[in-house]
Design a protein around this motif. Structure first.
Motif, mmCIF file in Angstrom:
data_model
loop_
_atom_site.group_PDB
_atom_site.id
_atom_site.type_symbol
_atom_site.label_atom_id
_atom_site.label_comp_id
_atom_site.label_asym_id
_atom_site.label_seq_id
_atom_site.Cartn_x
_atom_site.Cartn_y
_atom_site.Cartn_z
ATOM 1 N N GLY A 85 0.799 -1.222 0.000
ATOM 2 C CA GLY A 85 0.000 0.000 0.000
ATOM 3 C C GLY A 85 0.831 1.270 0.000
ATOM 4 O O GLY A 85 2.018 1.262 -0.321
ATOM 5 N N GLY A 86 0.179 2.354 0.363
ATOM 6 C CA GLY A 86 0.807 3.670 0.267
ATOM 7 C C GLY A 86 1.430 4.117 1.574
ATOM 8 O O GLY A 86 1.273 3.478 2.613
ATOM 9 N N GLU A 90 -1.170 0.091 -4.596
ATOM 10 C CA GLU A 90 -0.711 1.443 -4.288
ATOM 11 C C GLU A 90 0.802 1.508 -4.073
ATOM 12 O O GLU A 90 1.413 2.571 -4.181
ATOM 13 C CB GLU A 90 -1.446 1.968 -3.040
ATOM 14 C CG GLU A 90 -1.263 3.452 -2.805
ATOM 15 C CD GLU A 90 -2.023 3.950 -1.570
ATOM 16 O OE1 GLU A 90 -2.906 3.218 -1.073
ATOM 17 O OE2 GLU A 90 -1.737 5.067 -1.112
ATOM 18 N N PHE A 144 -3.509 9.346 -0.576
ATOM 19 C CA PHE A 144 -3.082 8.261 -1.462
ATOM 20 C C PHE A 144 -1.726 8.586 -2.071
ATOM 21 O O PHE A 144 -1.471 9.720 -2.468
ATOM 22 C CB PHE A 144 -4.114 8.094 -2.586
ATOM 23 C CG PHE A 144 -3.839 6.941 -3.524
ATOM 24 C CD1 PHE A 144 -4.335 5.675 -3.250
ATOM 25 C CD2 PHE A 144 -3.075 7.125 -4.668
ATOM 26 C CE1 PHE A 144 -4.089 4.611 -4.113
ATOM 27 C CE2 PHE A 144 -2.821 6.060 -5.541
ATOM 28 C CZ PHE A 144 -3.328 4.798 -5.259
ATOM 29 N N ARG A 165 -4.857 10.636 -8.811
ATOM 30 C CA ARG A 165 -5.713 9.477 -9.012
ATOM 31 C C ARG A 165 -7.176 9.882 -8.997
ATOM 32 O O ARG A 165 -7.594 10.665 -8.147
ATOM 33 C CB ARG A 165 -5.472 8.435 -7.931
ATOM 34 C CG ARG A 165 -6.386 7.239 -8.049
ATOM 35 C CD ARG A 165 -6.070 6.183 -7.031
ATOM 36 N NE ARG A 165 -6.301 6.614 -5.663
ATOM 37 C CZ ARG A 165 -7.504 6.748 -5.107
ATOM 38 N NH1 ARG A 165 -8.601 6.532 -5.794
ATOM 39 N NH2 ARG A 165 -7.615 7.135 -3.840
ATOM 40 N N SER A 168 -8.600 3.371 -7.269
ATOM 41 C CA SER A 168 -7.553 2.689 -6.493
ATOM 42 C C SER A 168 -7.958 1.259 -6.180
ATOM 43 O O SER A 168 -7.148 0.339 -6.295
ATOM 44 C CB SER A 168 -7.229 3.442 -5.216
ATOM 45 O OG SER A 168 -8.300 3.382 -4.319
#
Lengths: 638, 248
Positions: free
Chosen positions: A227-228, A425, A402, A435, A440
């Motif tokens: 992920g982010g 991500e 994000f 985005r 996402s």
């Protein structure tokens, strides 16, 4: 270093099928000889791990949470996009491709984005087959709604809990493979380093968070789906445990990082109320379908929202962007909110918010209809603020959300380290510099279900005849020593300030200088500030307890140590890009109207950064973006 | 505001725990309960003491990670909330607050307020899924599901797996958790094919994990942050009976 994105030949709409037709396969009997590590169990990680296990690869799946079902994809609210054109409103794969590319301010690869739109069709079918309870019309057909940055209704949703329902679908598929003995699941395990042998990713070192034990895992490929790293700003919409450590350790082992400073600041979050605050809750963008955003026309307005007459309200999004209005894309909406707040028109006790008003929707559609669409969001708002959004407007504010940036990957989702893949991500890919809402969940699922299973096989087919390495290889020994050394270092500083102190300082610095708007002077000051903070961290941090036990503070300290390095790269990235595009807004590069001024002549590339060691400047490797099929245009939503 | 905290401290599953007293000043009434715990932990660390270990992650009520008994109630006094969504404005200035882990034989304490809920994952592994591998499923709109059925399936599927139902039940039953998944999948056409097999396997795994029988008190529904209805348990019992009757 020449970056090769490995874009397949052929017309846009044939590239992915051409790739699939030519990709090498692994014989079913041989797959069980090729174990794969998947780090992270969000939508990307779970869908990849389940799909690979279904094909017969032995999979080791890791998550730091106590259950795979808790990964932060669970919190995505609004929906998932797909170009099904069920609404007959002019949608198509091409239009979705164009919307996404334009939404990202033309800073993504055409071929990747087209593939995302193409695979979106299948994803909805897959999710329905798994039992995801998407919203339905009375006759039984799937329902859609619209989202920011587009003019069609292509978003599929399950009330305000679409991420939860999609994740449970992927999680259940993963649990099915665990029960079948095809996936070994390691929850409460955090990847702390990558093991690279002879230039290829061959394993990881992980810490068992329940015992503190350091464990080694060997495999023929490693997939990062962690992920982010928006939690780097401390105040963000992310979960407390979200972190950038896995991608950062991979970066330090040789994987390039792409556009790390491109962070989406989400326009509809709850504002900060005090210094103790640990997160900013997101209110789904879908609210902007029916909610109108405004601030008082009078600066430092003292009256309550309902006491301000219509003609004294400034619906600034409708004013500035009449054709998209309240559904302008996220970067534009957030920046417009910041502009009003900074100019003194902010509302609420801290003057750090704008109004999101449903009175017109309630008047036109009735309270029941609004309740049916957004009831859970209104009740969430009430739970947190104690205010009733049916009778007075919500107060909302932008918050870090994000990471468009992440590990650089080619068309096969492989990083610059052979055998190391990054999906969801965690990679830099399809979203460019901004985005679009509901893309996402889509990208995470498409990477995991539909792309990685092909591209990983293409790579693994070449590894079949090679010698299998084990965790007794000296490189595992070496990396493990470095990991325990770093943990020991953190435990033994015995200073006077907690990890959260440093995280909050870093977050504020970064939000001010490398957030919604950036400037050369600000970024240079931020880099100095980060270096000073990092020095102080290693001198004055206090971590209670030891590494050989459950120790939440040590987990946090390790993540913040990495954030203190990532932050510097983010600022360098933002500094080097002398243009404004998407979420990256450089104050020096704007139009007279205050809109982003892109420079396609000089900056139409992906910034990929190479780690050169501590206290050494990172090296930039630009990957030019070549547009064969569409014409670059000024991104206008007015 | 000021609060007196009585917090359960326990080193690990094999060591006896006890309630310890803590005083906390300057609590802002807009703080969430977990932010109050953060504030306490900051003070403990700076005093050289071990902070209180507790589970938490998303802090917006959806991941199901946080879970603790607050004044004897799972997730605290306000219905329909997780602990992370509970705010200090719900307590009186000067209040004494008891904080304890979720207690159940199937949820052993790891440390302080952290418990092991992996039994829930094993119940799902027993059959809480639809056997649909990644590939080329049918076009989504070929499976028609009425609005009402989809909404009803969603109501069951909304469970966040926090374990409040187990911690609340005097029998430590996982009936609400297990039945919510069984009902979600049995209500929709994609899932009903495997419904019989699913219910038998999941119920038997639930029993093996050491959860008790349903107490029929409906306390679980009252404490469930997602408002999962006990009608799911009725549906599970019906599916279970049907599956047993029709078994070859």
């Amino acid at each position: 270093m020449e970056l090769d994105a490995k874009i397949p030949e052929g017309p846009l709409e044939k590239k992915w099928s051409n790739y699939k037709a030519q990709a090498k396969l692994v014989n079913p009997a041989n797959r069980k000889k090729l174990p794969v590590i998947v780090v992270g169990t969000g939508l990307a990680g779970s869908s990849a791990a389940a799909s690979l296990a279904e094909q017969g690869y032995p999979v080791y799946s890791f998550c730091f949470q106590d259950s795979a079902r808790r990964a932060h994809s669970v919190a995505a609210q609004g929906g998932v996009n797909a170009a099904k054109n069920y609404q007959n409103d002019g949608d198509s794969v091409y239009r979705m491709f164009y919307d996404t590319l334009k939404g990202g301010d033309f800073r993504a690869r055409e071929a990747n984005v087209y593939r995302l739109a193409e695979c979106s069709l299948n994803l909805i079918d897959q999710a329905v087959a798994q039992g995801v309870p998407f919203a339905r019309e009375y006759g039984g057909y799937l329902s859609n709604r619209s989202f920011g940055g587009v003019q069609v209704s292509r978003t599929f949703y399950a009330r305000g809990q679409t991420g939860q329902q999609l994740l449970l679908g992927a999680y259940q598929a993963l649990m099915r493979q665990v029960a079948a003995g095809k996936v070994d699941l390691y929850s409460r395990h955090e990847m702390l380093d990558l093991v690279v042998i002879d230039g290829k990713a061959k394993g990881i070192i992980a810490r068992n968070l329940d015992t503190g034990a350091i464990e080694r895992f060997a495999a023929e490929a490693v997939v990062i789906a962690t992920g982010g790293f928006g939690k780097i700003y401390y105040l963000s919409t992310l979960a407390m445990g979200c972190n950038g450590s896995a991608i950062w350790r991979a970066h330090k082992r040789g994987a390039l990082m792409a556009c790390p400073s491109w962070t989406q600041i989400h326009p509809t979050c709850l504002p900060q109320a005090g210094d103790y605050q640990s997160k900013l809750t997101l209110m789904s963008e879908s609210l902007r379908n029916d909610g109108r955003i405004w601030v008082p026309k009078l600066a430092n307005e003292e009256r309550q929202a309902n006491d301000i007459p219509e003609e004294e309200r400034d619906y600034y999004l409708e004013r500035r962007y009449p054709s998209f209005g309240n559904l302008a894309p996220r970067d534009i909406s957030s920046r417009a909110a910041k502009e009003r707040i900074d100019a003194g028109f902010g509302v609420g006790a801290q003057r750090n918010a704008v109004y999101l008003d449903f009175s017109k929707a309630i008047q036109e559609q009735g309270k029941d209809k609004v309740k049916e669409k957004y009831g859970n969001l209104f009740s969430m708002y009430k739970k947190i603020t104690a205010d009733d959004a049916y009778t007075a407007p919500m107060k909302i504010s932008p918050a870090a959300h994000f990471s468009m940036g992440g590990l650089w990957v080619d068309y096969e989702l492989m990083t610059t380290i052979p055998g190391l893949f990054a999906i969801g991500e965690a990679n830099f890919g399809d979203h460019g510099a901004n985005r679009l809402g509901a893309n996402s969940l889509l990208q995470a699922c498409v990477d995991g279900y539909f792309i990685l299973p092909y591209t990983l096989a293409n790579y693994l087919s070449g590894e079949l005849k090679k010698e299998r390495l084990t965790i007794h290889h000296p490189q595992f020994e070496l990396v493990e020593k470095e990991v325990t050394g770093q943990l020991e270092r953190l435990c033994q500083i015995n200073g006077t300030k907690t990890t959260d102190y440093f995280h909050k300082q870093l977050g504020k610095l970064l939000y001010d200088q490398c957030g919604l708007s950036r400037s050369e002077a600000g970024l240079k000051a931020a880099i100095k500030g980060i270096q000073v903070l990092r020095e102080e961290f290693y001198k004055d941090l206090i971590v209670p307890g030891t590494q050989g036990e459950i120790n939440a503070e040590l987990e946090k300290a390790g993540r913040v140590a990495d954030y203190l390095e990532i932050a510097e790269l983010m600022c360098n990235d933002a500094l080097s890009r002398k243009e404004s595009c998407g979420a990256h807004f450089r104050e020096e590069y704007q139009t007279a109207e205050g809109e982003a001024l892109r420079d396609d002549e000089n900056y139409c590339y992906v910034s990929a950064w190479e780690w050169k060691g501590e206290n050494t400047a990172p090296v930039l490797h630009p990957e030019p973006l070549v547009f064969e099929f569409i014409k670059l245009s000024v991104r206008s939503y007015s | 505001m000021r609060v007196h905290l009585k917090i359960w401290r326990q080193k690990d599953a094999g060591t006896a725990g006890k309630l310890m007293d803590y005083e906390l000043d300057n609590v802002d009434n807009h703080m969430s309960f977990l932010e109050m715990m953060d504030t306490l932990n900051e003070q403990l660390i700076l005093k050289g003491e071990m902070p209180v270990e507790f589970d938490h992650d998303c802090r917006e009520g959806i991941c199901g990670t946080c879970g603790m008994m607050i004044n004897g109630q799972a997730h605290g006094p306000v219905p329909g909330l997780t602990a992370c969504q509970l705010h200090m404005r719900e307590f009186e200035d000067g209040a004494t607050i008891y904080v304890e882990p979720f207690r159940a034989a199937a949820f052993p304490v790891k440390r302080d307020l952290k418990v092991d809920r992996s039994a829930f994952d094993r119940i799902i592994q027993a059959g809480g899924f639809i056997t649909a591998s990644t590939g080329q499923p049918a076009e989504a709109n070929t499976i028609l599901i009425t609005h009402e059925t989809a909404e009803s399936a969603f109501d069951s599927a909304a469970c966040i797996g926090c374990g409040a139902c187990v911690a609340t039940c005097k029998n430590s039953s996982a009936a609400l958790f297990t039945s919510a998944k069984i009902a979600h999948l049995a209500k929709i056409p994609q899932g009903e094919k495997e419904a019989a097999k699913r219910v038998l396997k999941m119920v038997s795994r639930m029993d093996e994990e050491g959860f008790g029988h349903c107490s029929n008190t409906e306390a679980c529904e009252v404490e469930c942050p997602q408002g999962i209805s006990v009608l799911n348990i009725a549906r599970m019992n019906w599916e279970y009976t049907k599956a047993n009757l029709l078994k070859d």
